[in-house]
Structure formats: C-alpha cells, structure tokens
Design a protein around this motif. Structure first.
Motif, mmCIF file in Angstrom:
data_model
loop_
_atom_site.group_PDB
_atom_site.id
_atom_site.type_symbol
_atom_site.label_atom_id
_atom_site.label_comp_id
_atom_site.label_asym_id
_atom_site.label_seq_id
_atom_site.Cartn_x
_atom_site.Cartn_y
_atom_site.Cartn_z
ATOM 1 N N PHE A 62 12.495 64.054 5.294
ATOM 2 C CA PHE A 62 11.652 64.917 4.922
ATOM 3 C C PHE A 62 11.828 66.439 4.897
ATOM 4 O O PHE A 62 12.453 66.816 5.930
ATOM 5 C CB PHE A 62 10.350 64.729 5.704
ATOM 6 N N GLU A 63 11.784 67.120 3.840
ATOM 7 C CA GLU A 63 12.082 68.262 4.017
ATOM 8 C C GLU A 63 10.949 69.272 3.511
ATOM 9 O O GLU A 63 10.382 69.562 2.760
ATOM 10 C CB GLU A 63 13.296 68.605 2.609
ATOM 11 N N HIS A 64 10.382 70.052 4.663
ATOM 12 C CA HIS A 64 9.412 71.000 4.703
ATOM 13 C C HIS A 64 8.301 70.488 3.632
ATOM 14 O O HIS A 64 7.688 71.245 2.758
ATOM 15 C CB HIS A 64 9.957 72.069 4.190
ATOM 16 N N THR A 71 1.590 69.716 7.139
ATOM 17 C CA THR A 71 2.273 70.949 7.184
ATOM 18 C C THR A 71 3.583 71.115 7.556
ATOM 19 O O THR A 71 3.905 70.810 8.970
ATOM 20 C CB THR A 71 1.254 71.923 7.893
ATOM 21 N N ASP A 72 4.386 71.440 6.626
ATOM 22 C CA ASP A 72 5.972 71.760 7.216
ATOM 23 C C ASP A 72 6.432 70.656 7.933
ATOM 24 O O ASP A 72 7.031 70.593 8.827
ATOM 25 C CB ASP A 72 5.964 73.023 7.918
ATOM 26 N N ILE A 73 6.395 69.300 7.440
ATOM 27 C CA ILE A 73 7.048 68.219 7.989
ATOM 28 C C ILE A 73 8.597 68.079 7.735
ATOM 29 O O ILE A 73 8.922 68.021 6.393
ATOM 30 C CB ILE A 73 6.469 66.895 7.325
ATOM 31 N N ASP A 115 2.783 68.218 -1.945
ATOM 32 C CA ASP A 115 2.124 69.389 -2.717
ATOM 33 C C ASP A 115 3.532 70.566 -2.405
ATOM 34 O O ASP A 115 3.593 71.390 -3.416
ATOM 35 C CB ASP A 115 0.783 70.190 -2.160
ATOM 36 N N GLU A 116 4.141 70.296 -1.420
ATOM 37 C CA GLU A 116 5.386 71.228 -1.310
ATOM 38 C C GLU A 116 6.345 70.452 -0.468
ATOM 39 O O GLU A 116 6.135 69.239 0.104
ATOM 40 C CB GLU A 116 4.920 72.241 -0.410
ATOM 41 N N GLY A 117 7.568 70.746 -0.640
ATOM 42 C CA GLY A 117 8.796 69.860 -0.235
ATOM 43 C C GLY A 117 9.053 68.729 -0.810
ATOM 44 O O GLY A 117 8.355 68.481 -1.970
ATOM 45 N N ARG A 163 1.095 68.541 12.093
ATOM 46 C CA ARG A 163 2.308 69.239 12.237
ATOM 47 C C ARG A 163 3.068 68.404 13.351
ATOM 48 O O ARG A 163 2.393 67.625 14.205
ATOM 49 C CB ARG A 163 2.087 70.529 12.703
ATOM 50 N N ILE A 164 4.556 68.380 13.255
ATOM 51 C CA ILE A 164 5.339 67.880 14.169
ATOM 52 C C ILE A 164 5.406 68.830 15.190
ATOM 53 O O ILE A 164 5.943 69.998 15.024
ATOM 54 C CB ILE A 164 6.489 67.479 13.742
#
Length: 603
Positions: A362-364, A377-379, A413-415, A571-572
């Motif tokens: 997983f990239e961001h 969010t930002d995983i 949606d992102e990453g 979030r992580i």
C-alpha cells in the motif's frame, strides 16, 4: 456499513426526467432487440398477412349465400359455400397456431436476451451498489420487470402487425363493396384514438407505481421469510407487527392494481360504445339504400361483418398504444440498470496476472466513501511474499475497508495498492480475483450440498481434491460422518452447521481455489476454544506460502505475525511485531489487555 443511496437516487431521477425523449430513445432500443430475430419475424409477418387475406373470405361467402344461393335455389352453390364456411376458419386457426409458435420463438428469445444482459450488468456493479440497493429490488428487476414484458413482445408487437394488416385489407374490400358506407365507417375511427393518448400516459404512471410496490413487497418477503427474518421475528415476538407490515404493503399494491384495472375497464367501455355506434349508423344508412334499391341485403350484411374486422383492430391498436405506454414504464426501469456504468472495471489495456509471488504494498492510500466521510488516510505498508500481516484496532478503525481495496471491491481515492509491483487497477479484475481468497467472520454458504459449495471455488475439482482440501481444513471427518456425506445439504446460509464448521468449510473452499493472497476478516472471532483450535490448525496449513492479511480479534491469529498494523480512525498509528508493540505500550498494549490477553492476565 459501506454504501449509500447514490445509485438509488439516480434511478429515481432517471425514471422521471425527460420522459418523452427517453420514450423515443427507448423505442429505438426496443426495436434493436428484434434484429437478431428478423428472419423468424419475417416468417411471422408472412403468416399474419396470409391470415388477414383469408379472413376476408367469410363475409363474401355470406353475401353469396344471401344474394345468390338462397334467392335462386342453387343447392350446389349452397353446398360449396357451407364447406367454405368450415374450411376457411379451420385454415385460419391452423395458421394462428403457427403464428403463435413463431411469435413465441421471437418474444421468448428477446426476453432471454434482456435477462442475460441484466444479470451480466448487475454482476459488473461494485459493492457500493449492492450495499445501497435492496436485494428484493434486484430480484424484482430480473423477475417481475422482465416477466411483465411478456405481453409486449408476444401480444403487443403481434397485435400491431396483425391489426394493421387486417385494417388495410378490410379498407380495400369495404370500398370495393360500397364506397359511401366505407366513408361513413371511416368517419367514426377517430373516436377510438382520442382517449388512447390520455389513458396511455395515466396508465404509464400507474404501472411505474405498481412495479415499485412489487419491488417493495418482494424485498420485504425476501427479508421476512429468510432464516434471519424467522429468528428476529421469534426472538422479539413481532409476528403481528410483521403481518401488519405485509398487509400494509399488500393493500397498497392492491389499491394500485384496482386503479389500473378500473382505468382499463373505463377505456374498454368507451371503445365498446364506439364499436356499437358504427354498425348502428351503417344499418340505418344502409337500410335506406336497400329501400331505394341502391344496395342488396347480402352486401349490407357482409359490410357490417367487415366492420368487426375494421373496428376491432382499430380498438386493439388503441389498446396497443396504452400497452406500449405501460411497457415503456417497465423498460425505463430496465434501462436504468442496463445503462449503469460500473464504478470499477478493467482499464483499457489492463494486464492479465500470470505468475504471482504475492508481494502486497500500500503506497500512501486514502479512501473516502463520501466527501464528508474519510475511511482511510495515508495507509502505507509492505507485506513480503508469504508473510502474515495482522491488522488490529478498535471497531470502526477502517480494518475491513483496507482489506476491500485489495480485490478492488472499492478503489482508493489517493495512492496505490500494488501486487508484485503492479497497480491492481492496471490488471484485469478476473485475473486479480483468481489470486485472492477471502474468509470472513460469517462465511456465506449456498442453500445446497457441501459438494456444490466446495465446487464453487473449483468446478472441475475431483473427489480426491475435495477430500484433501477438507482434511487440510479439519472438516473431512465431520463430513464423512454425515449420512449423505459430501451430498448433505447445509441449509440456508449454512444454518445446519455450527459457526466453526462453516468457517472450516469456507477454508476448504479457499484451499481449493489456491490463491496467492489470503484475506482473513476476523475469521476466528466469536468461536469457542475448541473450534478456534481446529480452525487455527487449518489456518496454519492454508497460510503456508501465501501472503496473508489477517484482521484479528484473537491473540492466536496475530501472535506470530511478521507485521502487526495498529489502526485507529482510519490511520496506522503503530506497527511492528507482537513483542515490539507490547514493549512500546500505547494503543496495542491497551487492545491486548482488553481483547487479546488471557483472563488471568486481565485480572
């Protein structure tokens, strides 16, 4: 629950907007369904044309009987006319049988095409669609809506062809018989058409309401008569409330159907009045012509007989207009499904996964279901091939949402989500699904045999393969002890089996599929210790050599994980091994003390 009402709202808006424009477009699409069957349709039209011509003969036979055979005592002619009065209807009836057969080949073929298109389109939809749409609504589209098209293709289209040819052929012969009576008969025809447009619009609205109420009733029955509905009804003692609710929905549907029937009855009453008006005027004027010697009795009788072939088809064509308007309401519901564009589908040039090592990254990654609801969010993490990654966190932390992004139930949606360095959005869905196995807390089993449930993963599996998979899942001995063995029926949603047995059967199914990536969504929660031990042994077998993402509530699942991700609010917030996380304290230690640690530790 992940889901929303966007698709449902789109259906409602789509069904109401641009009604006239949509109807013209729908008519074009409806006609297109006939293209693969034009040959059979042409034969049907030929039979209809022959039937229409033969239908002109009986009134002529009647005129010859009255004007020639009886006045002149011509017994030979009388005999032939009597034979003709028997043979012609017989031939027409036989042609009618052939016409019905040919028409059914076309109409049933078109209905099959629509069913298959609907089913294929629904299969392409995303999880968001199915979480936002009632199961009964989907069932109603496939069954009620398509079944309601039966009359459109078999009766309506057939009626248009038949009645148009009948009217045209009848007009020709009535003008040949007596042009003055023909003009008088034609003058009455607009009376049949005037109410049709108004009734058609009103009935279209009623049919739409009827289809929606049928969908509501189907959804309710599907829920109420399921095993879960039975349990809820009995546990909470709501049998009377459920009866009242069913009664209320049924009464609403009854009232709509009564309005529909009454509207039709008033319409047919008007058409019947106009049909009676025509012969009365013709007899009145024709009688004066007979008295003056300008017309024979046989011609007048034959002419009035032809009026039935003129007014009845015109009445039927007016009815067809109403039926077509009603059918458009059904087609609009069907086309709203056929026009849905799947939110998740293969990109142009998508690659097919072949040999998969199983590296998951997983990239961001961020994911929002709605603009006002961010789930992830930002995983950012990497799972090495063959490793076990556990995901823990409080309820609502986003653990399940994270797992849904791997098989593309949703897209981020992102990453990016990568499998062996490839963005999962750049590979075909079919090849991606083949590499991923999922075992959930409540596995789904079909209401069929154990064998059929297992073969769903691998239809060509041999008995030896089934038994090997079930042994690996610690379920073979139980199955073998059943009277019917692998042919035992599991019941609706597997209710004839315990929770642990269903889990082990689900694991056997995954073993048969042999995926490279395994997702365990709380697969050992809510089980007794004995069942958990059996499942854990099976898990140790199925996870060997596979990259595993485990959403866990039990210590036994995460204790030996290569990496533990601690999630909170999407979030992580921490990561590491079990010992590393315990040493750091924080949320993981709190979760461990509250949920994972043995009772002796908590006390």
């Amino acid at each position: 629950m992940l889901g929303g009402s966007s698709h449902w709202g789109a259906w409602r808006l789509g069904a109401e907007a641009e009604r006239a424009t949509l109807s013209r477009e729908h008519l074009r699409r409806i006609v297109a369904y006939f293209k693969p069957y034009w040959g059979r349709a042409a034969w049907t039209l030929l039979v209809i044309a022959i039937t229409a011509v033969l239908g002109l003969i009986p009134p002529l036979l009647l005129r010859a009987l009255i004007d020639d055979a009886l006045p002149h005592g011509n017994q030979a002619l009388l005999n032939w006319l009597a034979v003709g009065m028997i043979v012609v209807p017989l031939v027409v009836g036989l042609l009618g049988v052939l016409e019905t057969y040919l028409d059914e080949l076309v109409s049933q073929g078109i209905m099959l095409d629509i069913r298959l298109q609907l089913f294929a389109k629904l299969q392409q939809q995303t999880m968001a669609y199915f979480t936002a749409t009632r199961p009964g609504e989907i069932t109603s589209r496939l069954n009620n809506d398509v079944n309601d098209l039966q009359d459109v293709f078999s009766d309506t289209v057939l009626a248009i062809s038949n009645n148009v040819l009948t009217v045209l052929s009848t007009l020709v012969i009535v003008f040949m018989l007596e042009w003055r009576l023909a003009l008088l008969a034609i003058a009455i025809l607009p009376l049949f058409i005037l109410p049709a447009r108004w009734v058609g619009r009103l009935r279209q609205k009623i049919v739409t309401q009827s289809q929606e109420k049928k969908a509501d009733l189907t959804s309710y029955v599907q829920d109420a008569m399921s095993i879960n509905g039975f349990l809820m009804r009995r546990v909470f003692g709501n049998r009377k409330r459920e009866r009242d609710r069913y009664s209320g929905l049924s009464l609403e549907l009854r009232d709509i159907q009564i309005r529909r029937s009454l509207l039709w009855r008033w319409f047919t009453l008007a058409l019947g009045l106009f049909s009676a008006l025509g012969p009365a005027i013709i007899y009145w004027y024709g009688g004066h012509l007979i008295v003056s010697g300008a017309l024979t009795v046989g011609t007048l009788v034959a002419f009035v007989a032809y009026l039935g072939r003129l007014y009845s088809p015109v009445s039927a064509l007016a009815n067809v207009h109403v039926e077509v308007m009603s059918a458009l309401a059904v087609f609009e519901r069907i086309f709203t499904v056929l026009d849905l564009v799947p939110a998740i589908q293969d990109r142009p040039g998508a690659r097919t996964l072949s040999r998969v090592e199983g590296e998951l990254r997983f990239e961001h990654v961020s994911f929002r279901y709605r603009e006002d609801r961010t789930l992830l969010t930002d995983i950012d993490f990497t799972a090495a091939p063959g490793s076990l990654v556990a995901v823990v966190g409080p309820s609502g932390a986003g653990k399940t949402s994270l797992s849904y992004l791997i098989p593309r139930f949703y897209d981020p949606d992102e990453g990016r989500v990568l499998l062996d360095g490839l963005d999962v959005r750049d590979v075909t869905l079919e090849s991606l699904e083949a590499q991923i196995g999922v075992v959930t807390q409540e596995p789904f089993l079909f209401h069929t045999t154990i064998r059929e449930n297992l073969l769903y993963a691998k239809p060509d599996a041999t008995q030896e393969e089934l038994e090997a998979a079930c042994r690996a899942a610690n379920i073979h001995d139980l199955i073998a002890s059943l009277p019917e063995g692998y042919d035992s029926v599991v019941g609706e949603r597997g209710y004839r089996m315990s929770g642990g047995e269903k889990q082990r059967l689900a694991l056997a199914r995954v073993i048969l599929k042999s995926p490279r990536v395994l997702i365990l969504d709380e697969a050992t929660s809510s089980l007794d210790s004995h069942s958990e031990t059996l499942i854990q042994q099976a898990l140790n077998t199925v996870m060997q050599g596979r990259t595993t993402l485990a959403i866990a509530h039990r210590l036994s699942t995460i204790l030996h994980a290569d990496l533990i991700l601690v999630m909170q609010d999407g979030r992580i917030v921490d990561r590491g091994t079990h010992s590393e996380l315990l040493a750091r304290g924080g949320l993981y230690e709190q979760l461990y003390r509250e949920q994972f640690a043995p009772a002796s530790v908590r006390t």
